[in-house]
Design an enzyme around this catalytic site. Structure first.
Site, PDB file in Angstrom:
ATOM      1  N   ARG A 239       0.987  -1.152   0.100  1.00  0.00           N
ATOM      2  CA  ARG A 239       0.079  -0.053  -0.024  1.00  0.00           C
ATOM      3  C   ARG A 239       0.900   1.240  -0.025  1.00  0.00           C
ATOM      4  NH1 ARG A 239      -3.624  -2.551  -1.491  1.00  0.00           N
ATOM      5  NH2 ARG A 239      -5.663  -2.611  -0.698  1.00  0.00           N
ATOM      6  N   GLU A 268      -2.103   8.012  -3.846  1.00  0.00           N
ATOM      7  CA  GLU A 268      -2.434   7.559  -5.193  1.00  0.00           C
ATOM      8  C   GLU A 268      -3.850   7.886  -5.679  1.00  0.00           C
ATOM      9  OE1 GLU A 268      -3.494   2.939  -5.165  1.00  0.00           O
ATOM     10  OE2 GLU A 268      -1.331   3.471  -5.056  1.00  0.00           O
ATOM     11  N   HIS A 286      -0.981   0.509  -9.742  1.00  0.00           N
ATOM     12  CA  HIS A 286      -1.860  -0.364  -8.748  1.00  0.00           C
ATOM     13  C   HIS A 286      -2.249  -1.369  -9.472  1.00  0.00           C
ATOM     14  CE1 HIS A 286      -3.545  -0.101  -4.524  1.00  0.00           C
ATOM     15  NE2 HIS A 286      -3.452  -1.277  -4.844  1.00  0.00           N
TER      16      HIS A 286
END
Length: 330
Positions: A239, A268, A286
């Site tokens: 993460r 993000e 991601h």
């Protein structure tokens, strides 16, 4: 009348159709990320929500929607949920573990290898038309095989990465975790438990797969990066926020570590501008779980959780993946 649920992001149409068998569904085919105020409004009257990691469920959202009973994340991570706030208000949280383990481990390993072997850097060089001759040290990187793999966070994905390293590439595997694994699991992964400091000092390739929490925020910052070898690589498929991206960009620019591979970022989809300036980092948006089969499995499992938690379907009252099961017991 059927109870109402909100599907907060676009998802496979047949999964939405399956939810419609049990619920009155408001979906979001435009895939627009709702601002918080709009999310609160759209949740009015809904007893359940199908969510992703971009959808915050916190005390403000919950207090504005006291009728809400279940939030089902299409993700294994759930740092978008304020779990204590949900539990205090009797809201069940669910996630989708297991189904993305192997795919994410594949991608983490690919990202690590791309960073170590300077794949992105050399591709950009080629695309710019700068490749005119061969020379002996052109984009030399570091080996994966027989090197030392350091895994920070030894859950399902960490163990899958460790197995790939130990059994596929004859890597020496070290790991650090909140708690030591059972000896049988260590043996399966050929992994040795060490302190975080030893992990950072010894790893040729550090892979971060720990969950995000307030305690793990900036677990890798300037001080930790300073412990790593100048030849080492860092890969983050966990993460954003676990790594201090500004400190990492500085370490990469100064070649205090050799390279990095990042699939997640603090804040993000924004990316720290300094990371965009350094050549020795591989950046992806991601996508570690992004295969059709895995994303479909995640969506189906999130739907399973939502349906069962709201007392419908063949597993009524028994959602497979409760994060705060005390809500069910209550």
């Amino acid at each position: 009348m059927k109870p109402s649920v909100l599907v907060t992001r676009d998802v496979f149409p047949d999964v939405v159709d399956r939810l419609r068998e049990y619920f009155d569904v408001e979906d979001n085919p435009s895939d627009r990320v709702f601002p918080k105020a709009e999310l609160i409004t759209r949740l009015h009257g809904k007893i359940g929500a199908f969510t992703t990691g971009s959808v915050p469920i916190d005390a403000e959202v919950l207090d504005a929607n006291p009728q809400l009973k279940v939030v089902a994340n299409m993700a294994v991570g759930y740092n978008n949920f304020d779990v204590p706030a949900c539990t205090a208000r009797g809201v069940l949280c669910t996630n989708t573990p297991d189904v993305l383990t192997e795919t994410t481990a594949d991608f983490g390993f690919a990202l690590m290898m791309a960073a170590a072997r300077r794949v992105a850097e050399s591709e950009h060089y080629l695309r710019r038309g700068e490749w005119t001759r061969w020379f002996y040290d052109m984009f030399v990187g570091s080996d994966i095989h027989h090197s030392t793999l350091g895994v920070l966070g030894m859950g399902r994905i960490g163990q899958a990465i460790a197995r790939r390293g130990a059994h596929g590439f004859a890597m020496r595997v070290l790991y650090h975790n909140r708690s030591r694994l059972d000896p049988a699991v260590e043996a399966e992964c050929k992994a040795r438990y060490v302190s975080k400091e030893e992990l950072l000092r010894e790893a040729d390739h550090l892979v971060i797969v720990m969950p995000y929490s307030k305690e793990s925020h900036h677990a890798i910052g300037a001080a930790e990066l300073a412990l790593m070898k100048p030849t080492a690589t860092l890969t983050n498929v966990a993460r954003g926020g676990i790594v201090d991206d500004a400190a990492l960009a500085k370490a990469l620019a100064e070649r205090r570590i050799a390279a990095a591979g990042l699939d997640v970022f603090e804040g993000e989809p924004s990316v720290h501008p300094d990371l965009l300036k350094v050549p020795n980092v591989v950046l992806t948006p991601h996508i570690a779980s992004a295969t059709v089969a895995t994303r479909r499995a995640m969506a189906e499992l999130a739907a399973d959780n939502l349906i069962a938690a709201l007392g419908a379907g063949p597993n009524a009252g028994k959602p497979p993946n409760p994060i705060n099961p005390e809500v069910l017991r209550a």
